[in-house]
Motif scaffolding. Structure first.
Motif, mmCIF file in Angstrom:
data_model
loop_
_atom_site.group_PDB
_atom_site.id
_atom_site.type_symbol
_atom_site.label_atom_id
_atom_site.label_comp_id
_atom_site.label_asym_id
_atom_site.label_seq_id
_atom_site.Cartn_x
_atom_site.Cartn_y
_atom_site.Cartn_z
ATOM 1 N N SER A 1 -4.367 77.026 104.716
ATOM 2 C CA SER A 1 -5.651 77.493 104.184
ATOM 3 C C SER A 1 -5.632 78.945 103.739
ATOM 4 O O SER A 1 -6.347 79.318 102.807
ATOM 5 C CB SER A 1 -6.760 77.291 105.227
ATOM 6 N N MET A 2 -4.817 79.779 104.371
ATOM 7 C CA MET A 2 -4.801 81.195 104.002
ATOM 8 C C MET A 2 -4.395 81.388 102.543
ATOM 9 O O MET A 2 -4.973 82.203 101.823
ATOM 10 C CB MET A 2 -3.869 81.983 104.924
ATOM 11 N N GLU A 3 -3.395 80.623 102.093
ATOM 12 C CA GLU A 3 -2.989 80.741 100.693
ATOM 13 C C GLU A 3 -3.834 79.861 99.781
ATOM 14 O O GLU A 3 -4.042 80.187 98.609
ATOM 15 C CB GLU A 3 -1.505 80.389 100.532
ATOM 16 N N ASN A 4 -4.347 78.751 100.295
ATOM 17 C CA ASN A 4 -5.068 77.793 99.462
ATOM 18 C C ASN A 4 -6.504 78.184 99.162
ATOM 19 O O ASN A 4 -7.215 77.434 98.486
ATOM 20 C CB ASN A 4 -5.041 76.403 100.098
ATOM 21 N N HIS A 5 -6.946 79.362 99.631
ATOM 22 C CA HIS A 5 -8.267 79.823 99.184
ATOM 23 C C HIS A 5 -8.236 80.156 97.703
ATOM 24 O O HIS A 5 -9.270 80.195 97.050
ATOM 25 C CB HIS A 5 -8.729 81.041 100.003
ATOM 26 N N ARG A 6 -7.034 80.354 97.170
ATOM 27 C CA ARG A 6 -6.879 80.582 95.726
ATOM 28 C C ARG A 6 -6.686 79.231 95.040
ATOM 29 O O ARG A 6 -5.861 78.412 95.452
ATOM 30 C CB ARG A 6 -5.690 81.498 95.460
ATOM 31 N N ASP A 7 -7.456 79.007 93.983
ATOM 32 C CA ASP A 7 -7.402 77.715 93.296
ATOM 33 C C ASP A 7 -6.007 77.410 92.765
ATOM 34 O O ASP A 7 -5.593 76.242 92.723
ATOM 35 C CB ASP A 7 -8.409 77.690 92.143
ATOM 36 N N GLU A 8 -5.268 78.437 92.359
ATOM 37 C CA GLU A 8 -3.925 78.210 91.829
ATOM 38 C C GLU A 8 -3.029 77.560 92.882
ATOM 39 O O GLU A 8 -2.255 76.651 92.582
ATOM 40 C CB GLU A 8 -3.306 79.532 91.357
ATOM 41 N N CYS A 9 -3.134 78.041 94.106
ATOM 42 C CA CYS A 9 -2.319 77.491 95.195
ATOM 43 C C CYS A 9 -2.799 76.101 95.586
ATOM 44 O O CYS A 9 -1.985 75.203 95.848
ATOM 45 C CB CYS A 9 -2.353 78.428 96.398
ATOM 46 N N PHE A 10 -4.113 75.923 95.637
ATOM 47 C CA PHE A 10 -4.666 74.621 95.984
ATOM 48 C C PHE A 10 -4.234 73.573 94.956
ATOM 49 O O PHE A 10 -3.833 72.456 95.318
ATOM 50 C CB PHE A 10 -6.197 74.708 96.044
ATOM 51 N N ALA A 11 -4.295 73.945 93.679
ATOM 52 C CA ALA A 11 -3.899 73.007 92.624
ATOM 53 C C ALA A 11 -2.420 72.678 92.703
ATOM 54 O O ALA A 11 -2.014 71.517 92.559
ATOM 55 C CB ALA A 11 -4.233 73.604 91.257
ATOM 56 N N ASP A 12 -1.583 73.689 92.952
ATOM 57 C CA ASP A 12 -0.143 73.462 93.038
ATOM 58 C C ASP A 12 0.192 72.524 94.188
ATOM 59 O O ASP A 12 1.133 71.725 94.096
ATOM 60 C CB ASP A 12 0.565 74.808 93.220
ATOM 61 N N MET A 13 -0.577 72.586 95.268
ATOM 62 C CA MET A 13 -0.295 71.758 96.438
ATOM 63 C C MET A 13 -0.887 70.362 96.349
ATOM 64 O O MET A 13 -0.217 69.377 96.679
ATOM 65 C CB MET A 13 -0.804 72.455 97.702
ATOM 66 N N TYR A 14 -2.132 70.264 95.881
ATOM 67 C CA TYR A 14 -2.837 69.000 96.040
ATOM 68 C C TYR A 14 -3.086 68.199 94.758
ATOM 69 O O TYR A 14 -3.385 67.009 94.840
ATOM 70 C CB TYR A 14 -4.178 69.237 96.740
ATOM 71 N N VAL A 15 -3.016 68.835 93.592
ATOM 72 C CA VAL A 15 -3.294 68.068 92.361
ATOM 73 C C VAL A 15 -2.128 68.116 91.378
ATOM 74 O O VAL A 15 -2.298 67.862 90.188
ATOM 75 C CB VAL A 15 -4.612 68.526 91.686
ATOM 76 N N HIS A 16 -0.957 68.425 91.879
ATOM 77 C CA HIS A 16 0.218 68.483 91.012
ATOM 78 C C HIS A 16 0.540 67.080 90.483
ATOM 79 O O HIS A 16 0.538 66.110 91.241
ATOM 80 C CB HIS A 16 1.422 69.040 91.771
ATOM 81 N N PRO A 17 0.819 66.954 89.180
ATOM 82 C CA PRO A 17 1.078 65.620 88.619
ATOM 83 C C PRO A 17 2.449 65.045 88.949
ATOM 84 O O PRO A 17 2.710 63.871 88.717
ATOM 85 C CB PRO A 17 0.950 65.856 87.106
ATOM 86 N N GLN A 18 3.348 65.879 89.497
ATOM 87 C CA GLN A 18 4.705 65.403 89.773
ATOM 88 C C GLN A 18 5.274 66.101 90.996
ATOM 89 O O GLN A 18 5.350 67.331 91.040
ATOM 90 C CB GLN A 18 5.618 65.667 88.568
ATOM 91 N N GLU A 19 5.655 65.315 91.999
ATOM 92 C CA GLU A 19 6.283 65.894 93.180
ATOM 93 C C GLU A 19 7.216 64.869 93.810
ATOM 94 O O GLU A 19 6.828 63.714 94.009
ATOM 95 C CB GLU A 19 5.228 66.325 94.199
ATOM 96 N N ILE A 20 8.433 65.296 94.086
ATOM 97 C CA ILE A 20 9.412 64.477 94.800
ATOM 98 C C ILE A 20 9.773 65.216 96.076
ATOM 99 O O ILE A 20 10.291 66.335 96.019
ATOM 100 C CB ILE A 20 10.674 64.234 93.943
ATOM 101 N N ASP A 21 9.470 64.616 97.209
ATOM 102 C CA ASP A 21 9.786 65.233 98.496
ATOM 103 C C ASP A 21 11.056 64.602 99.065
ATOM 104 O O ASP A 21 11.330 63.420 98.856
ATOM 105 C CB ASP A 21 8.631 65.042 99.479
ATOM 106 N N TYR A 22 11.810 65.399 99.811
ATOM 107 C CA TYR A 22 13.149 64.996 100.236
ATOM 108 C C TYR A 22 13.248 64.822 101.738
ATOM 109 O O TYR A 22 12.469 65.366 102.513
ATOM 110 C CB TYR A 22 14.167 66.035 99.773
ATOM 111 N N ASN A 23 14.252 64.039 102.148
ATOM 112 C CA ASN A 23 14.721 64.036 103.521
ATOM 113 C C ASN A 23 16.201 64.420 103.471
ATOM 114 O O ASN A 23 16.753 64.632 102.378
ATOM 115 C CB ASN A 23 14.493 62.690 104.202
ATOM 116 N N ILE A 24 16.849 64.542 104.619
ATOM 117 C CA ILE A 24 18.234 65.014 104.620
ATOM 118 C C ILE A 24 19.129 64.124 103.757
ATOM 119 O O ILE A 24 19.980 64.617 103.001
ATOM 120 C CB ILE A 24 18.774 65.107 106.061
ATOM 121 N N ASP A 25 18.953 62.816 103.821
ATOM 122 C CA ASP A 25 19.798 61.920 103.027
ATOM 123 C C ASP A 25 19.612 62.157 101.539
ATOM 124 O O ASP A 25 20.590 62.328 100.788
ATOM 125 C CB ASP A 25 19.487 60.457 103.366
#
Length: 399
Positions: free
Chosen positions: A214-238
């Motif tokens: 929340s400390m960084e997400n009070h800025r709309d730019e950060c909130f948008a990058d985290m929660y409304v990004h149109p493309q995200e691939i998250d990884y695990n070790i494999d």
């Protein structure tokens, strides 16, 4: 969506919300990130100071130039190049560097896939928070790897799926409520904020947001990058090492190594630690992320193109003959109480402080550790402690 559709959607997001949103300054940025300091990063990866500092650095996916600006100021002899998909973000990056006096930099409106259009090779490539937003990250890392010079280093930061589980859920919830308006990023931010405001305080998504983001997400730019990004691939070790293997480069190690020390989790149980002895490095990493998913929200690591030297200071002869310098990433120097390269508090003994003072400016004097110890009362183990803490950089004394 096609790959081109995804690329266009990502470009629209960052034109709408240029990222990162840090303010523009009329002076060099404060502090440092040692991963962006060539001397400190090279020492971390090899155990010695690099032979040259007049290098070429590529900031791949530079955004608004926050990292680029640091790269220029922390590496005054380097020539820095920044590339990004968003023209809007690049405009901010150019203004940022111009205002702070970061003059040894040039910018190009290119995607990571188009890095091959840049002339020459780079000794250092910085790619933070970008690959996981590409429709084809393997193609992206291959494109960058092709531009890395022999003996060069690449620093990468990508998301980890286990530590971002709540984020993934919120992303999907926002998308469902947006419906046909998905792709309207301002609407997405509005919907997301309304969801958080409406959910009970003990809701897991709300608690995680308040605890971690929340400390960084009070800025709309950060909130948008985290929660409304149109493309995200998250990884695990494999899947992470599948990405690394695709680069054709050598894995040097994680740049937050303390996170990947198993004894911080199981060290109080000798029997369990003994069971881990037969595990491969990747299996140990996997065990750590399974046992501590909350704290594994991302992976940050170095890759290298051989040949990369590896120094061995285990013998007393080699150590005493080495030429020491103080690590440039220190805050509070000169003082016996300071912040080290990783912004951890260090309390120096009087003899350690005297030794570090003697290391200041020693690149010109070229005094060896043996020379300095002749006038400073510090034992060999004290020097090794400074070395282990990366408070000093060593250069082999080749005659």
């Amino acid at each position: 969506m096609t790959n081109q559709d995804i690329t266009s959607a990502v470009e629209r997001l960052y034109d709408t919300y240029p990222f990162p949103p840090e303010p523009l300054l009329d002076s060099p940025p404060p502090g440092y990130n040692w991963r962006w300091n060539w001397l400190a990063a090279y020492n971390f990866c090899t155990g010695q100071k690099p032979q040259k500092q007049d290098i070429r650095i590529l900031d791949a996916g530079c955004g608004t130039g926050v990292g680029t600006e640091y790269l220029v100021h922390l590496n005054p002899q380097a020539q820095v190049v920044g590339i990004d998909l968003s023209a809007g973000a690049l405009a901010v990056a150019k203004e940022r560097c111009q205002r702070s006096g970061a003059s040894k930099v040039e910018f190009h409106h290119l995607s990571l896939y188009e890095a091959g259009q840049l002339p020459g090779e780079f000794d250092s490539i910085n790619c933070v928070g970008v690959l996981h937003h590409l429709p084809d990250p393997k193609r992206g890392i291959e494109s960058l790897a092709a531009k890395l010079a022999p003996g060069g280093l690449m620093h990468i930061f990508v998301y980890a799926e286990l530590g971002r589980w709540e984020i993934q859920l919120m992303q999907k919830a926002i998308a469902l409520l947006q419906g046909s308006q998905r792709g309207d990023y301002r609407d997405g931010v509005s919907v997301g904020r309304q969801i958080f405001a409406s959910l009970p305080e003990n809701n897991r998504l709300v608690k995680r947001e308040k605890e971690r983001w929340s400390m960084e997400n009070h800025r709309d730019e950060c909130f948008a990058d985290m929660y409304v990004h149109p493309q995200e691939i998250d990884y695990n070790i494999d899947t992470l090492f599948e990405l690394i293997d695709a680069s054709g480069l050598d894995f040097v190690g994680f740049s937050n190594p303390k996170t990947w020390q198993l004894d911080r989790l199981l060290g109080n149980n000798p029997d369990l630690m003994k069971r881990t002895e037969g595990l491969s490095d990747r299996e140990r990493y996997q065990l750590i992320e399974l046992l501590d998913p909350e704290n594994i929200t991302h992976y940050e690591f170095f890759l290298a193109r051989p040949p990369l030297p590896s120094s061995d200071w285990s013998s007393k002869e080699a150590l005493l003959a080495a030429i020491p310098e103080r690590n440039p990433c220190m805050d509070g120097w000169p003082s016996r109480c300071l912040f080290n390269y990783d912004y951890q508090i260090v309390n120096l003994s009087e003899s350690e402080f005297d030794f570090l003072q003697a290391c200041d400016g020693n690149s010109d004097k070229r005094r060896t550790i043996g020379d300095i110890l002749a006038s400073v009362k510090l034992e060999e183990e004290g020097v090794r402690s400074l070395l282990e803490q990366q408070l000093i950089l060593l250069t082999p004394n080749i005659k």
